[in-house]
Every structure is written in C-alpha cells, then in structure tokens.
Motif scaffolding. Structure first.
Motif, short mmCIF file in Angstrom:
data_model
loop_
_atom_site.label_atom_id
_atom_site.label_comp_id
_atom_site.label_asym_id
_atom_site.label_seq_id
_atom_site.Cartn_x
_atom_site.Cartn_y
_atom_site.Cartn_z
N UNK A 134 12.58 2.72 -6.81
CA UNK A 134 11.81 2.13 -7.89
C UNK A 134 13.41 2.00 -8.57
N UNK A 135 13.47 3.37 -9.56
CA UNK A 135 15.16 2.63 -10.46
C UNK A 135 15.86 1.93 -9.86
N UNK A 136 16.71 2.18 -8.87
CA UNK A 136 18.08 1.39 -8.03
C UNK A 136 17.50 0.16 -8.39
N UNK A 137 16.28 -0.19 -7.30
CA UNK A 137 15.84 -1.68 -7.12
C UNK A 137 15.25 -2.42 -8.27
N UNK A 138 14.74 -2.19 -8.62
CA UNK A 138 14.21 -2.60 -10.14
C UNK A 138 15.40 -2.95 -11.64
N UNK A 139 14.73 -3.89 -12.39
CA UNK A 139 15.78 -4.14 -13.49
C UNK A 139 14.47 -2.80 -15.07
N UNK A 140 14.86 -2.66 -15.41
CA UNK A 140 14.23 -1.76 -16.97
C UNK A 140 14.30 -2.61 -18.01
N UNK A 141 13.03 -2.53 -17.75
CA UNK A 141 12.17 -3.63 -19.66
C UNK A 141 12.72 -2.53 -20.96
N UNK A 142 12.89 -3.97 -21.77
CA UNK A 142 13.20 -2.94 -23.08
C UNK A 142 11.90 -1.83 -23.76
N UNK A 143 12.59 -0.81 -23.80
CA UNK A 143 11.23 0.34 -24.21
C UNK A 143 10.90 -0.25 -25.05
N UNK A 144 10.73 -1.51 -26.17
CA UNK A 144 9.75 -1.71 -26.72
C UNK A 144 8.88 -3.21 -26.14
N UNK A 145 9.14 -2.95 -24.97
CA UNK A 145 7.97 -3.90 -24.29
C UNK A 145 7.35 -3.50 -23.38
N UNK A 146 6.05 -3.85 -23.67
CA UNK A 146 4.84 -3.30 -23.23
C UNK A 146 4.34 -4.44 -22.34
N UNK A 147 4.22 -4.53 -20.97
CA UNK A 147 3.98 -5.30 -19.93
C UNK A 147 2.70 -4.39 -19.47
N UNK A 148 2.21 -5.68 -18.65
CA UNK A 148 0.87 -4.93 -18.29
C UNK A 148 0.99 -4.42 -16.79
N UNK A 149 1.57 -3.54 -16.25
CA UNK A 149 1.49 -2.56 -14.94
C UNK A 149 0.78 -3.36 -13.45
N UNK A 150 1.31 -3.34 -12.98
CA UNK A 150 0.38 -3.75 -11.43
C UNK A 150 1.31 -2.70 -10.37
N UNK A 151 1.54 -1.90 -11.16
CA UNK A 151 1.53 -0.68 -10.03
C UNK A 151 1.77 0.42 -11.34
N UNK A 152 1.84 1.94 -10.74
CA UNK A 152 1.69 3.27 -11.77
C UNK A 152 2.11 4.40 -11.64
N UNK A 153 3.62 4.97 -11.19
CA UNK A 153 3.68 5.89 -10.27
C UNK A 153 3.90 7.08 -11.09
N UNK A 154 4.02 7.93 -10.54
CA UNK A 154 3.22 9.45 -11.22
C UNK A 154 5.13 9.72 -11.49
#
Length: 92
Positions: free
Chosen positions: A51-71
């Motif tokens: 997920x880290x390598x395939x995804x694009x990190x959002x800014x730390x101050x961004x809070x978007x609704x998450x479609x998926x939450x991983x532990x």
C-alpha cells in the motif's frame, strides 16, 4: 480510494491495485484464522509495504474519508482479527 494506515496517515491508492492486494488479504485472513503469528507478521508487513509503495501519501494535515482502514504494523493478531470480522481488510 483513500487508505488509512492506523498510526501513519493516509494514501491515495488507485482502485486497480485492489485485486492484487486481495491476495495478501486472503493470506492474512488464513494466517489469522490458524493463529500463524509468524506468517501473520510477514503478510501484514507485505500488505502495508505494498500500500505504501503503490499509493501516494496525502499531506499530514489532510483528513479525507477513508474507504479502507488498515492496522498499524505493530497491531496484534487479535486486534486484526477484530478488524477482519471474517471478510478481510480489502473489499472484494
């Protein structure tokens, strides 16, 4: 899709990657059910790394609704067991 890794933040992940991530999710579910702690640790790490390598990190101050939450990477097998609730982490 927005994916949150608990304790780390959010990444934007193309929906096209979900099918590939499902394989790791299925392995994690099997290891969780069997109590295979070593396999669980390995597969959880691989899932989070993917997920880290395939995804694009959002800014730390961004809070978007998450479609998926991983532990978080240090989540226990029991904590993940509660999250999975027999369906896995990745939507099919």
């Amino acid at each position: 899709m927005i994916v949150r890794i608990m304790g780390e933040g959010q990444v934007r992940l193309d929906d096209g990657h979900l099918a590939g991530l499902n394989k790791l999710d299925d392995e994690l579910l099997t290891e969780m059910r069997s109590g295979d702690e070593e396999g669980f640790r390995r597969t959880l790490g691989a899932l989070l790394d993917a997920v880290r390598s395939l995804g694009v990190p959002l800014p730390d101050d961004s809070l978007e609704p998450s479609g998926l939450i991983l532990p978080s990477p240090d989540a226990t097998l029991e904590e993940v067991r509660e999250m999975l609730e027999d369906d896995g982490l990745i939507p099919g």
